[in-house]
Scaffold this active site. Structure first.
Site, PDB file in Angstrom:
ATOM      1  N   ALA A 188       0.809  -1.229   0.000  1.00  0.00           N
ATOM      2  CA  ALA A 188       0.000   0.000   0.000  1.00  0.00           C
ATOM      3  C   ALA A 188       0.837   1.271   0.000  1.00  0.00           C
ATOM      4  O   ALA A 188       0.322   2.350   0.284  1.00  0.00           O
ATOM      5  CB  ALA A 188      -0.934   0.003   1.200  1.00  0.00           C
ATOM      6  N   ASP A 228      -0.446   3.958  -2.487  1.00  0.00           N
ATOM      7  CA  ASP A 228      -1.751   4.479  -2.060  1.00  0.00           C
ATOM      8  C   ASP A 228      -1.601   5.394  -0.851  1.00  0.00           C
ATOM      9  O   ASP A 228      -2.282   6.421  -0.740  1.00  0.00           O
ATOM     10  CB  ASP A 228      -2.686   3.322  -1.714  1.00  0.00           C
TER      11      ASP A 228
END
Length: 296
Positions: A240, A243
């Site tokens: 992640a 993101d």
């Protein structure tokens, strides 16, 4: 300034492996875990943990309770999600000993968003608010055009790269947030040093935010070029990181902070994310990022 993230929500099924599976190979995983994920959900939670005012437009199936709970835990209203008759989207993630990942995604409910629902979500935005979209849901070309028509600041993270991506109306994007792979696909350049200029030549109204892995990141618009290095950490899982960077960068922009400050905060947040396993569980809080920036 408010932010609407229109994007995917996935159940991540994570398998630690000694190496990525090769063609024809059956590979034994050394473990298994399941968690909330999806680029849209990750970015929404990063925005929320960064302190931004964010709503999420997306859909889950009857099996989406894990994702609804993840939004609630981050302070995001899960009641705004559409309920789909399709299964919730999911991802199969291989993670190698170096923390690198290989991901297969099944769209499920993410591929069946309806314009009526999306239009109602956009009705809650005011001109100048940020609309954040990725490439893991349907109706993306419409969202780009509609965001522009409503005078929103359209931020586009063109991930993952798909064959139809270059044909999208990307000239409606105000901010492009992308990595080297995505930059190469949209710019036609193989040299990252030339990508920002090439992207701006193709999409002259867009501000370009290019992440470069271990080489940090670079931001370029009509008036400035700003670079930021990484915060060195031991890499555990990169799932992640992009993101997290995206969410923190836009959260700082929504507060009208200088670009250099936004880059530094986003880089610190991404460093904390890669030092931890998982997707949503790895995304740091604003306090953790501020502590790192202050050298604590």
């Amino acid at each position: 300034m408010k932010i609407l993230c229109a994007g995917s929500l996935n159940i991540d099924r994570v398998y630690p492996v000694p190496h990525f599976a090769r063609a024809g190979e059956t590979l034994a995983s050394t473990g298994f875990s399941q968690a909330a994920g999806g680029k849209g959900l990750n970015q929404t939670i990063a925005l929320a943990r960064a302190g931004a005012s964010v709503r999420h437009a997306g859909a889950v199936g009857e099996d989406g309770g894990l994702l609804r709970q993840a939004l609630r835990d981050a302070g995001v209203d899960d009641g705004l999600l559409a309920q789909s008759a399709l299964p919730t989207g999911h991802a199969i993630i291989q993670v190698d000993p170096a923390g690198q990942n290989s991901i297969i995604v099944s769209a499920g409910a993410n591929g069946a968003l309806e314009r009526e629902y999306l239009s109602a979500m956009l009705d809650g935005c005011a001109p100048g608010d940020i609309l954040l979209v990725q490439n893991e849901t349907n109706e993306l070309p419409w969202l780009l055009r509609e965001g522009r028509r409503r005078r929103l600041t359209v931020a586009f993270n063109p991930s993952p790269v798909t064959p139809d991506l270059p044909g999208y109306p990307l000239d409606y994007a105000d901010i492009l947030i992308l990595n080297e792979i995505e930059g190469a696909a949209l710019s036609g350049e193989s040299d990252p040093a030339r990508m920002p200029a090439a992207l701006r030549a193709r999409y002259p109204r867009a501000r370009v935010m290019l992440t470069l892995g271990g080489d940090g990141c670079v931001y370029e618009d009509a008036g400035q070029t700003v670079r930021q290095g990484i915060f060195p950490v031991k890499t555990v899982d990169t799932t992640a990181a992009g993101d997290t960077f995206c969410g923190y960068f836009l959260a700082w922009l929504a507060e009208e902070r200088p670009i250099a400050e936004a880059l530094r905060a986003a880089s610190a947040a991404a460093a904390l994310a890669v030092s931890r396993p998982g997707a949503v569980p790895s995304i740091p809080t604003r306090r953790e990022v501020l502590d790192l920036l202050r050298g604590r």
